[in-house]
Scaffold this motif. Structure first.
Motif, PDB file in Angstrom:
ATOM      1  N   LEU A 117       6.995  43.633   8.473  1.00  0.00           N
ATOM      2  CA  LEU A 117       8.320  43.674   7.849  1.00  0.00           C
ATOM      3  C   LEU A 117       8.932  42.275   7.702  1.00  0.00           C
ATOM      4  N   PRO A 118       8.947  41.423   8.756  1.00  0.00           N
ATOM      5  CA  PRO A 118       9.476  40.065   8.554  1.00  0.00           C
ATOM      6  C   PRO A 118       8.733  39.294   7.468  1.00  0.00           C
ATOM      7  N   ALA A 119       7.423  39.509   7.378  1.00  0.00           N
ATOM      8  CA  ALA A 119       6.646  38.801   6.358  1.00  0.00           C
ATOM      9  C   ALA A 119       7.024  39.277   4.957  1.00  0.00           C
ATOM     10  N   LEU A 120       7.173  40.582   4.792  1.00  0.00           N
ATOM     11  CA  LEU A 120       7.580  41.118   3.486  1.00  0.00           C
ATOM     12  C   LEU A 120       9.010  40.706   3.139  1.00  0.00           C
ATOM     13  N   LEU A 121       9.799  40.435   4.148  1.00  0.00           N
ATOM     14  CA  LEU A 121      11.204  40.062   3.940  1.00  0.00           C
ATOM     15  C   LEU A 121      11.346  38.627   3.425  1.00  0.00           C
ATOM     16  N   ARG A 122      10.412  37.782   3.774  1.00  0.00           N
ATOM     17  CA  ARG A 122      10.527  36.351   3.468  1.00  0.00           C
ATOM     18  C   ARG A 122      10.747  36.063   1.981  1.00  0.00           C
ATOM     19  N   PRO A 123       9.927  36.629   1.064  1.00  0.00           N
ATOM     20  CA  PRO A 123      10.095  36.261  -0.354  1.00  0.00           C
ATOM     21  C   PRO A 123      11.426  36.702  -0.956  1.00  0.00           C
ATOM     22  N   GLY A 159       3.645  58.956  12.690  1.00  0.00           N
ATOM     23  CA  GLY A 159       3.643  57.560  12.272  1.00  0.00           C
ATOM     24  C   GLY A 159       4.596  57.276  11.131  1.00  0.00           C
ATOM     25  N   LEU A 160       4.589  58.117  10.101  1.00  0.00           N
ATOM     26  CA  LEU A 160       5.496  57.903   8.973  1.00  0.00           C
ATOM     27  C   LEU A 160       6.948  58.088   9.399  1.00  0.00           C
ATOM     28  N   GLY A 161       7.198  59.081  10.269  1.00  0.00           N
ATOM     29  CA  GLY A 161       8.568  59.319  10.713  1.00  0.00           C
ATOM     30  C   GLY A 161       9.142  58.150  11.481  1.00  0.00           C
ATOM     31  N   VAL A 162       8.435  57.727  12.526  1.00  0.00           N
ATOM     32  CA  VAL A 162       8.968  56.624  13.332  1.00  0.00           C
ATOM     33  C   VAL A 162       8.803  55.289  12.621  1.00  0.00           C
ATOM     34  N   GLY A 163       7.787  55.174  11.753  1.00  0.00           N
ATOM     35  CA  GLY A 163       7.557  53.899  11.075  1.00  0.00           C
ATOM     36  C   GLY A 163       8.713  53.492  10.185  1.00  0.00           C
ATOM     37  N   VAL A 164       9.196  54.420   9.367  1.00  0.00           N
ATOM     38  CA  VAL A 164      10.350  54.120   8.515  1.00  0.00           C
ATOM     39  C   VAL A 164      11.579  53.858   9.374  1.00  0.00           C
ATOM     40  N   ASP A 165      11.735  54.622  10.453  1.00  0.00           N
ATOM     41  CA  ASP A 165      12.882  54.437  11.340  1.00  0.00           C
ATOM     42  C   ASP A 165      12.873  53.056  11.992  1.00  0.00           C
ATOM     43  N   TYR A 166      11.717  52.661  12.553  1.00  0.00           N
ATOM     44  CA  TYR A 166      11.644  51.365  13.227  1.00  0.00           C
ATOM     45  C   TYR A 166      11.944  50.226  12.253  1.00  0.00           C
ATOM     46  N   ALA A 167      11.374  50.324  11.062  1.00  0.00           N
ATOM     47  CA  ALA A 167      11.647  49.287  10.059  1.00  0.00           C
ATOM     48  C   ALA A 167      13.127  49.280   9.686  1.00  0.00           C
ATOM     49  N   LEU A 168      13.729  50.462   9.599  1.00  0.00           N
ATOM     50  CA  LEU A 168      15.149  50.556   9.267  1.00  0.00           C
ATOM     51  C   LEU A 168      16.013  49.895  10.324  1.00  0.00           C
ATOM     52  N   PHE A 169      15.690  50.085  11.615  1.00  0.00           N
ATOM     53  CA  PHE A 169      16.496  49.497  12.673  1.00  0.00           C
ATOM     54  C   PHE A 169      16.496  47.966  12.586  1.00  0.00           C
ATOM     55  N   VAL A 170      15.310  47.383  12.396  1.00  0.00           N
ATOM     56  CA  VAL A 170      15.227  45.924  12.300  1.00  0.00           C
ATOM     57  C   VAL A 170      15.950  45.439  11.049  1.00  0.00           C
ATOM     58  N   LEU A 171      15.739  46.115   9.930  1.00  0.00           N
ATOM     59  CA  LEU A 171      16.348  45.693   8.673  1.00  0.00           C
ATOM     60  C   LEU A 171      17.872  45.831   8.723  1.00  0.00           C
ATOM     61  N   THR A 172      18.368  46.881   9.380  1.00  0.00           N
ATOM     62  CA  THR A 172      19.816  47.067   9.494  1.00  0.00           C
ATOM     63  C   THR A 172      20.454  45.924  10.261  1.00  0.00           C
ATOM     64  N   ARG A 173      19.841  45.557  11.385  1.00  0.00           N
ATOM     65  CA  ARG A 173      20.416  44.461  12.185  1.00  0.00           C
ATOM     66  C   ARG A 173      20.318  43.134  11.429  1.00  0.00           C
ATOM     67  N   CYS A 201      15.385  47.009  -0.216  1.00  0.00           N
ATOM     68  CA  CYS A 201      15.546  47.621   1.106  1.00  0.00           C
ATOM     69  C   CYS A 201      14.878  48.987   1.185  1.00  0.00           C
ATOM     70  N   VAL A 202      14.520  49.541   0.060  1.00  0.00           N
ATOM     71  CA  VAL A 202      13.754  50.789   0.043  1.00  0.00           C
ATOM     72  C   VAL A 202      12.271  50.488   0.180  1.00  0.00           C
ATOM     73  N   LEU A 203      11.794  49.533  -0.584  1.00  0.00           N
ATOM     74  CA  LEU A 203      10.359  49.272  -0.648  1.00  0.00           C
ATOM     75  C   LEU A 203       9.814  48.696   0.657  1.00  0.00           C
ATOM     76  N   ILE A 204      10.584  47.826   1.313  1.00  0.00           N
ATOM     77  CA  ILE A 204      10.062  47.150   2.507  1.00  0.00           C
ATOM     78  C   ILE A 204       9.778  48.145   3.640  1.00  0.00           C
ATOM     79  N   PRO A 205      10.730  49.010   4.055  1.00  0.00           N
ATOM     80  CA  PRO A 205      10.400  49.959   5.126  1.00  0.00           C
ATOM     81  C   PRO A 205       9.292  50.939   4.744  1.00  0.00           C
TER      82      PRO A 205
END
Length: 669
Positions: free
Chosen positions: A311-317, A227-241, A187-191
């Motif tokens: 993110l969904p693609a990295l999540l699959r494996p 980009g880095l600020g919102v990028g990690v945040d956006y990935a975090l929101f999807v991953l949290t849900r 969960c650290v590496l993906i975002p």
């Protein structure tokens, strides 16, 4: 949205390959074409531009750089010091596009240790480009036993080249927070990987864009910061849900579909809103600011798109092997919300007091471009500024160039100016053009120098000739600040108006968007105050524009996240105070965690060489933390509790809860 995310999850290999091919392709294109960043500001109606055009027509329009040297072992105009100075002048004369080098020793200080050589080029700095600027700086740095610096437009192009090394520190800090929050290395590496790849694509795209539009060098750091600020945040929101769905027993594909329908839609809305707010910078009407806005918007859009595809693609494996920590509850946020809504008056007063204290230094805000003495240590521009002040006084790096045609009172003008500045003798140029060089007795960014500029312009037209104009670096900077200040009302109205309309459309409310606009204005004042307190003045005139646009865009993310959950609860049971408690309890932890991650990325940019990026890093760090903790978790709940059912009034709509319905399901994360 769900279809796109689900397809990326099923075709993970294809999506990952496509993203890395895009990264490699854009990177190759950026390296192959090189960068064509331009920091010049086009102000066709400015008085300084008229002066520059007049001098160019008289044959002196090429770049004029001053190379300042100091001899550490004796006089610079004799002996070994003079020999070294002659050798440096010869190397300067050999540079491409150099027309002439003032014969050594040039202008010499009273102690005979500091000298100034004037190097003239055959074209303006904007046309000569970065290569010529770098070549000049290289010769100056290797001055053969002399301490040397350079002052001028070409030298300024080398003062603060993009340096993104601190971005890695920000990502590392964000990774630590993610590890503590999720307890899983995956969960650290993906975002982090999602944000890094998307921002890498964005920076390469911005480099290519620099060939087709005006893009200042600072745009790459601004794009990386946002980009880095919102990028990690956006990935975090999807991953949290997604993790919430998995904790409830859903299969990976089903949990991701729910995350796409909720958090995914919020990511799209948040990303578009940030870009719309940044687009407000276009109302200022300057290509310089347009380049910053486009670069930042490209970075935000790509990070939002990566959160929905990569993110969904990295999540699959790792979807089935990912450990899901049980939810520890949000009792503390619920207790805070109940306390705030029970006594909204004191909490509102306390929150406003915090904002007011932070905003107090804003009273000392002074817009302007800082002089070279604040450039990074070791830069040729800062060295030149220090040597000029040491040898010739504080105003030596701030000459005002008074140019005009005709007129028979140039001598009288010089006599009038001598009362407040040092003025050289009039110089006759081709085309019946005359030139006076006025040296202030105060530093370039001293308010007294600005007053001298104003009085010089008035006297030049009254005494010199109606066609007289005042140019030079200080004059150009003042005109730049004035041009931005004149367009600030339109810019503020555009950003605030767009934000209000978007929130009104989303929540079908009048009070909610209006109170959000007022709170964002308060946060903007506190942010500006924090920057003034940390850096003093002057503050770059375009920095408040960028901070205001970025703040309004980023705060909309947390506003939608919180209010969507509050409205959803209100439509279930019709009790505004209870709905506020439910909304804060459900979102408080996520909002503060996301804000902390974004702030850690932003604050890492507070240590780069470029002053304006340091200012932006500090400003956005304060803005995000203040907005997430004080505004969204205290001020908004208190104000909403005070307004009660009036929060939900909208013309033509019935302000009644619809039991069993879920408001804005697509926006709730």
């Amino acid at each position: 949205m769900t279809a796109l995310v689900s397809w990326c999850f099923r075709r993970a290999g294809v999506v990952i390959v496509l993203w890395f091919v895009a990264l490699g392709g854009l990177g190759f294109a950026a390296v192959h074409t090189g960068a064509a960043f331009r920091d010049t500001v086009d102000l066709p109606a400015a008085d300084s531009t008229a002066a520059a055009n007049l001098l160019r027509a008289a044959g002196t329009g090429g770049a004029g750089e001053r190379v300042v040297v100091r001899s550490e072992e004796g006089p610079v105009d004799s002996g070994a010091g003079r020999a070294r100075l002659d050798a440096l002048a010869a190397r300067l004369a050999a540079l491409p596009h150099v027309v002439s080098v003032g014969p050594p020793p040039g202008e010499v200080s009273a102690d005979r240790r500091i000298a100034v050589l004037t190097v003239r080029f055959d074209a303006p700095a904007a046309d000569l480009g970065q290569g010529t600027a770098d070549a000049l700086a290289a010769v100056v740095r290797d001055a053969g036993g002399l301490t040397a610096g350079a002052s001028g437009e070409l030298a300024a192009m080398t003062a603060a080249a993009p340096d993104l090394g601190n971005a890695g520190i920000g990502l590392l800090a964000a990774a630590v927070v993610l590890l503590v929050a999720f307890g899983s290395l995956t969960c650290v590496l993906i975002p982090v990987l999602t944000a890094a790849v998307s921002v890498g694509c964005a920076l390469a795209a911005v480099t290519v864009l620099s060939h087709v539009m005006t893009v200042p060098k600072i745009s790459t750091e601004i794009a990386a910061l946002l980009g880095l600020g919102v990028g990690v945040d956006y990935a975090l929101f999807v991953l949290t849900r997604y993790r919430q769905g998995r904790a409830e027993g859903a299969e990976p594909a089903a949990a991701l579909a729910v995350a796409a329908a909720t958090s995914g839609r919020s990511v799209v809305f948040a990303g578009v809103t940030v870009c719309v707010s940044l687009a407000g910078m276009l109302t200022v009407g300057m290509p310089f600011l347009n380049g910053i806005a486009v670069a930042a918007a490209v970075s935000v859009l790509l990070t939002a798109f990566a959160a929905l595809t990569l993110l969904p693609a990295l999540l699959r494996p790792v979807a089935r092997r990912m450990s899901v920590r049980p939810d520890g509850g949000d009792g503390r946020w619920g207790r805070l919300a109940r306390a705030v809504t029970a006594r909204p008056g004191p909490y509102t007063l306390a929150a406003v007091l915090v904002v007011a204290v932070l905003a107090l230094p804003m009273a000392g805000l002074r817009l302007g471009v800082p002089d070279a003495a604040l450039d990074p240590p070791g830069s040729v521009t800062r060295t030149a500024a220090e040597l000029l002040e040491e040898g010739f006084g504080p105003g030596a790096d701030a000459p005002l160039l008074v140019a005009g045609t005709g007129g028979t009172s140039v001598g009288q003008l010089r006599e009038a100016l001598l009362a407040s500045a040092d003025v050289g003798p009039p110089t006759a140029l081709p085309g019946d053009v005359w030139l006076l060089t006025v040296l202030p007795r105060t530093a370039p960014d001293d308010p007294a120098t600005g007053e001298l500029l104003t009085s010089t312009r008035a006297m030049a037209r009254i005494i010199g000739s109606p066609d007289a104009h005042v140019g030079g670096v200080v004059a150009a900077r003042a005109d730049f600040s004035a041009a931005i200040t004149a367009r600030l009302p339109l810019f503020l109205a555009a950003v605030v108006g767009i934000s209000v309309l978007l929130l009104a459309w989303v929540f079908r409310s009048v009070l909610i968007p209006l109170t959000a606009a007022v709170m964002n204005l308060l946060t903007a004042a506190a942010t500006t105050g924090a920057v003034v307190f940390a850096f003093g003045g002057p503050i770059e005139p375009y920095l408040p524009v960028f901070l205001f646009a970025g703040l309004f865009g980023l705060s909309m993310d947390y506003e939608v996240f919180l209010i969507a959950r509050v409205q959803e609860a209100w439509r279930r049971h019709g009790d505004t105070r209870a709905a506020v408690v439910d909304g804060v309890a459900a979102t408080g932890r996520t909002i503060t965690a996301a804000a902390l991650i974004m702030a850690l990325v932003f604050v890492s940019f507070a240590f780069v060489d470029a002053r304006v990026v340091r200012e932006a890093g500090v400003g956005l760090t304060v803005a995000v933390l203040l907005d997430a903790v004080v505004v969204r978790c205290v001020l908004v709940p208190a104000v909403m509790a005070r307004f009660g059912a009036a929060n939900w009034w909208f013309p033509g709509a019935r302000a009644r809860p619809a039991r069993g319905r879920h408001a804005l399901q697509g926006s709730a994360r």
